[in-house]
Design a protein around this motif. Structure first.
Motif, PDB file in Angstrom:
ATOM      1  N   LEU A 113       0.413  -1.374  -0.039  1.00  0.00           N
ATOM      2  CA  LEU A 113       0.089   0.125   0.744  1.00  0.00           C
ATOM      3  C   LEU A 113       1.012   1.907  -0.128  1.00  0.00           C
ATOM      4  O   LEU A 113       0.989   2.207  -0.857  1.00  0.00           O
ATOM      5  N   ALA A 114       2.626   1.923   0.589  1.00  0.00           N
ATOM      6  CA  ALA A 114       3.162   2.558   0.936  1.00  0.00           C
ATOM      7  C   ALA A 114       3.436   2.584  -0.079  1.00  0.00           C
ATOM      8  O   ALA A 114       3.719   3.531  -0.952  1.00  0.00           O
ATOM      9  N   ALA A 115       3.760   1.705  -1.107  1.00  0.00           N
ATOM     10  CA  ALA A 115       4.405   2.091  -2.407  1.00  0.00           C
ATOM     11  C   ALA A 115       3.596   2.003  -3.009  1.00  0.00           C
ATOM     12  O   ALA A 115       4.328   2.428  -4.702  1.00  0.00           O
ATOM     13  N   ALA A 116       2.057   2.388  -3.183  1.00  0.00           N
ATOM     14  CA  ALA A 116       1.214   2.431  -3.725  1.00  0.00           C
ATOM     15  C   ALA A 116       0.848   3.866  -3.911  1.00  0.00           C
ATOM     16  O   ALA A 116      -0.037   4.347  -4.243  1.00  0.00           O
ATOM     17  N   GLY A 117       1.222   4.680  -2.859  1.00  0.00           N
ATOM     18  CA  GLY A 117       1.415   5.793  -2.375  1.00  0.00           C
ATOM     19  C   GLY A 117      -0.196   6.313  -1.828  1.00  0.00           C
ATOM     20  O   GLY A 117      -0.549   6.469  -1.858  1.00  0.00           O
ATOM     21  N   ILE A 118       0.209   5.385  -0.840  1.00  0.00           N
ATOM     22  CA  ILE A 118      -1.657   4.914   0.166  1.00  0.00           C
ATOM     23  C   ILE A 118      -1.458   5.260   1.568  1.00  0.00           C
ATOM     24  O   ILE A 118      -0.533   4.176   2.481  1.00  0.00           O
ATOM     25  N   ALA A 119      -1.767   5.199   2.271  1.00  0.00           N
ATOM     26  CA  ALA A 119      -1.658   5.566   3.701  1.00  0.00           C
ATOM     27  C   ALA A 119      -2.625   5.472   4.273  1.00  0.00           C
ATOM     28  O   ALA A 119      -3.446   4.338   3.840  1.00  0.00           O
ATOM     29  N   VAL A 120      -1.727   4.060   5.179  1.00  0.00           N
ATOM     30  CA  VAL A 120      -2.512   3.318   6.676  1.00  0.00           C
ATOM     31  C   VAL A 120      -2.503   3.794   7.818  1.00  0.00           C
ATOM     32  O   VAL A 120      -1.196   4.246   8.851  1.00  0.00           O
ATOM     33  N   ASP A 121      -3.409   3.952   8.281  1.00  0.00           N
ATOM     34  CA  ASP A 121      -3.854   3.762   9.899  1.00  0.00           C
ATOM     35  C   ASP A 121      -4.160   2.677  10.984  1.00  0.00           C
ATOM     36  O   ASP A 121      -4.813   2.120   9.997  1.00  0.00           O
ATOM     37  N   SER A 122      -3.826   2.562  12.024  1.00  0.00           N
ATOM     38  CA  SER A 122      -4.963   1.972  12.653  1.00  0.00           C
ATOM     39  C   SER A 122      -5.192   2.126  13.297  1.00  0.00           C
ATOM     40  O   SER A 122      -5.069   2.888  14.663  1.00  0.00           O
ATOM     41  N   LEU A 123      -6.388   1.873  14.239  1.00  0.00           N
ATOM     42  CA  LEU A 123      -7.385   2.093  15.414  1.00  0.00           C
ATOM     43  C   LEU A 123      -6.970   0.697  16.291  1.00  0.00           C
ATOM     44  O   LEU A 123      -6.628   1.918  18.250  1.00  0.00           O
ATOM     45  N   GLU A 124      -5.364  -0.186  16.299  1.00  0.00           N
ATOM     46  CA  GLU A 124      -5.296  -1.251  16.983  1.00  0.00           C
ATOM     47  C   GLU A 124      -6.230  -1.146  18.014  1.00  0.00           C
ATOM     48  O   GLU A 124      -6.164  -1.926  19.364  1.00  0.00           O
ATOM     49  N   ILE A 125      -7.006  -1.844  17.704  1.00  0.00           N
ATOM     50  CA  ILE A 125      -8.322  -2.555  18.355  1.00  0.00           C
ATOM     51  C   ILE A 125      -7.674  -3.814  18.267  1.00  0.00           C
ATOM     52  O   ILE A 125      -7.553  -5.017  17.218  1.00  0.00           O
ATOM     53  N   ARG A 126      -7.347  -4.642  19.716  1.00  0.00           N
ATOM     54  CA  ARG A 126      -6.558  -5.544  20.600  1.00  0.00           C
ATOM     55  C   ARG A 126      -8.376  -6.512  21.022  1.00  0.00           C
ATOM     56  O   ARG A 126      -8.081  -7.259  21.013  1.00  0.00           O
ATOM     57  N   GLY A 127      -8.944  -6.246  21.921  1.00  0.00           N
ATOM     58  CA  GLY A 127      -9.533  -6.328  21.996  1.00  0.00           C
ATOM     59  C   GLY A 127     -10.970  -5.425  22.375  1.00  0.00           C
ATOM     60  O   GLY A 127     -10.713  -3.856  21.658  1.00  0.00           O
ATOM     61  N   SER A 128     -12.333  -5.608  23.070  1.00  0.00           N
ATOM     62  CA  SER A 128     -13.281  -4.688  23.140  1.00  0.00           C
ATOM     63  C   SER A 128     -13.088  -3.348  23.907  1.00  0.00           C
ATOM     64  O   SER A 128     -13.612  -1.935  24.107  1.00  0.00           O
ATOM     65  N   VAL A 129     -11.748  -4.080  24.983  1.00  0.00           N
ATOM     66  CA  VAL A 129     -11.591  -2.214  25.921  1.00  0.00           C
ATOM     67  C   VAL A 129     -11.084  -1.167  24.977  1.00  0.00           C
ATOM     68  O   VAL A 129     -11.323  -0.143  25.748  1.00  0.00           O
ATOM     69  N   GLN A 130     -10.251  -1.268  24.214  1.00  0.00           N
ATOM     70  CA  GLN A 130     -10.095  -0.479  23.201  1.00  0.00           C
ATOM     71  C   GLN A 130     -10.673   0.199  22.024  1.00  0.00           C
ATOM     72  O   GLN A 130     -11.288   0.768  21.398  1.00  0.00           O
ATOM     73  N   LEU A 131     -12.651   0.062  21.845  1.00  0.00           N
ATOM     74  CA  LEU A 131     -13.085   0.329  20.685  1.00  0.00           C
ATOM     75  C   LEU A 131     -13.047   1.757  21.512  1.00  0.00           C
ATOM     76  O   LEU A 131     -13.989   2.780  19.877  1.00  0.00           O
TER      77      LEU A 131
END
Length: 382
Positions: free
Chosen positions: A50-68
């Motif tokens: 995705l980076a090579a295609a010029g597409i930015a990537v973000d993550s919401l970092e959800i590992r469990g319901s507590v992060q929702l």
């Protein structure tokens, strides 16, 4: 003309839905779209591509319901900051999250893509999923399914009305998947198999839904009367169990667990047929890829598989959980003369060219995202 697309996906992993997402957004990026991908879970694949295609990537970092709660706030902030013309959500959790976020964020158009057809899973009934879709349907503009089987099911359970759902099949760059005699010879040599050996290929995660025990049992039955090899490409939690099962079935020496590989097109060129034994699917990318390589297939009748493998024409479609029936179908292909087998494969290739070329599929995505005929979505936000 601004064409800002925000894509929310449940995750980024080596799986069919994510593979298709990457194919779509990279093609849209080539066509001038500004694309921003947000993964609910920490990404595990495709960041480099995705980076090579010029597409930015973000993550919401959800590992469990507590992060929702914090993840939901972060998503709303990203939407406010990027001001997309259209949001595309991929897979069930992303679809529900995107719909609810529309109550708090400026989203002119929301298109939700449901990728699965299954009514049951290892976690039980999907009635909760159907209910969630039904209750939030008014918050999305359109639902896209990748198979006609999926469209019919979503309408039948009331997940969305008929007027708000359409089908866009998975797309494939056919130039990457094609018959290749040179690759066939080289890869078969590396596998240590002769031309007389019938090579079956299986590609997919080694998890419950792929039902590899069924495949191994069927292969054991089908390979009694002709030299054969089964090459399994993928990784997952069932690897050791499946290796042990292959030994117990007496086929350990003829089953190769290849692991994850970027050589799938070459492995397909080396194989004589593909086998898929899944319990549930959406529209399997691997069947489309196999068809593009002119590879006949035996598949269980799940999801949209029977839309890709035309029974009796490009392969064989069988019931799930029926090893004897799958073995019979596999034996049927193994007993064909080479010219007959090639003819089946070429019909599969023609079907792939008609139905799954990525250029035509990308055209359809642009239309549903709101830019058909040059129409610009969200002009009021400029």
């Amino acid at each position: 003309m601004n064409r800002r697309l925000l894509v929310l996906t449940t995750g980024l992993d080596f799986a069919g839905a994510e593979t298709q997402l990457v194919r779509i957004v990279t093609r849209l990026r080539q066509r001038g779209w500004e694309v921003h991908v947000v993964s609910m879970r920490p990404p595990r694949a495709f960041e480099t591509e995705l980076a090579a295609a010029g597409i930015a990537v973000d993550s919401l970092e959800i590992r469990g319901s507590v992060q929702l709660p914090l993840a939901f706030v972060k998503l709303c902030r990203i939407v406010h900051a990027t001001r997309p013309n259209v949001v595309l959500s991929f897979m069930v959790h992303a679809n529900i999250m995107a719909r609810v976020s529309r109550l708090f964020s400026p989203i002119p158009r929301l298109v939700c893509s449901a990728r699965s057809v299954t009514e049951q899973s290892s976690r039980g009934s999907t009635r909760w999923r159907d209910l969630a879709y039904r209750l939030t349907d008014l918050l999305c503009d359109l639902t896209v399914q990748n198979s006609e089987a999926g469209r019919r099911r979503y309408i039948s359970v009331g997940a969305t009305p008929q007027r708000k759902i359409t089908v866009i099949p998975n797309g494939l760059d056919l130039s990457r998947f094609r018959p290749d005699a040179e690759a066939r010879a080289a890869m078969r040599a590396s596998l240590g198999v002769t031309e007389n050996t019938f090579v079956w290929l299986a590609v997919g995660r080694l998890e419950e839904e792929k039902d590899y025990p069924l495949m191994l049992a069927a292969f054991g039955l089908a390979s009694r009367h002709r030299p054969a090899r089964l090459v399994v490409v993928g990784k997952g939690s069932q690897l050791q169990m499946l290796k042990q099962l292959a030994e117990e079935l007496g086929i350990g020496a003829t089953v190769t667990f290849f692991g994850v590989s970027k050589e799938v097109p070459r492995l397909m060129a080396a194989a004589d047929a593909l086998v898929l034994s899944s319990l549930w699917e959406g529209l399997p990318n691997v069947l489309i890829e196999a068809a593009a390589v002119a590879l006949p297939a035996v598949t269980t009748d799940v999801g949209g598989s029977a839309e890709v493998v035309l029974h009796g024409e490009t392969g064989v479609v069988v019931k799930g959980r029926a090893p004897e029936q799958m073995a019979e179908a596999m034996r049927g292909l193994m007993t064909l003369e080479s010219g007959q087998l090639k003819a089946v494969g070429m019909r599969a290739r023609a079907h792939a060219e008609r139905s799954y070329a990525i250029g035509a599929v990308a055209d359809r995505w642009e239309a549903v995202l709101g830019l058909a005929n040059g129409e610009h979505v969200g002009d009021s936000q400029r």
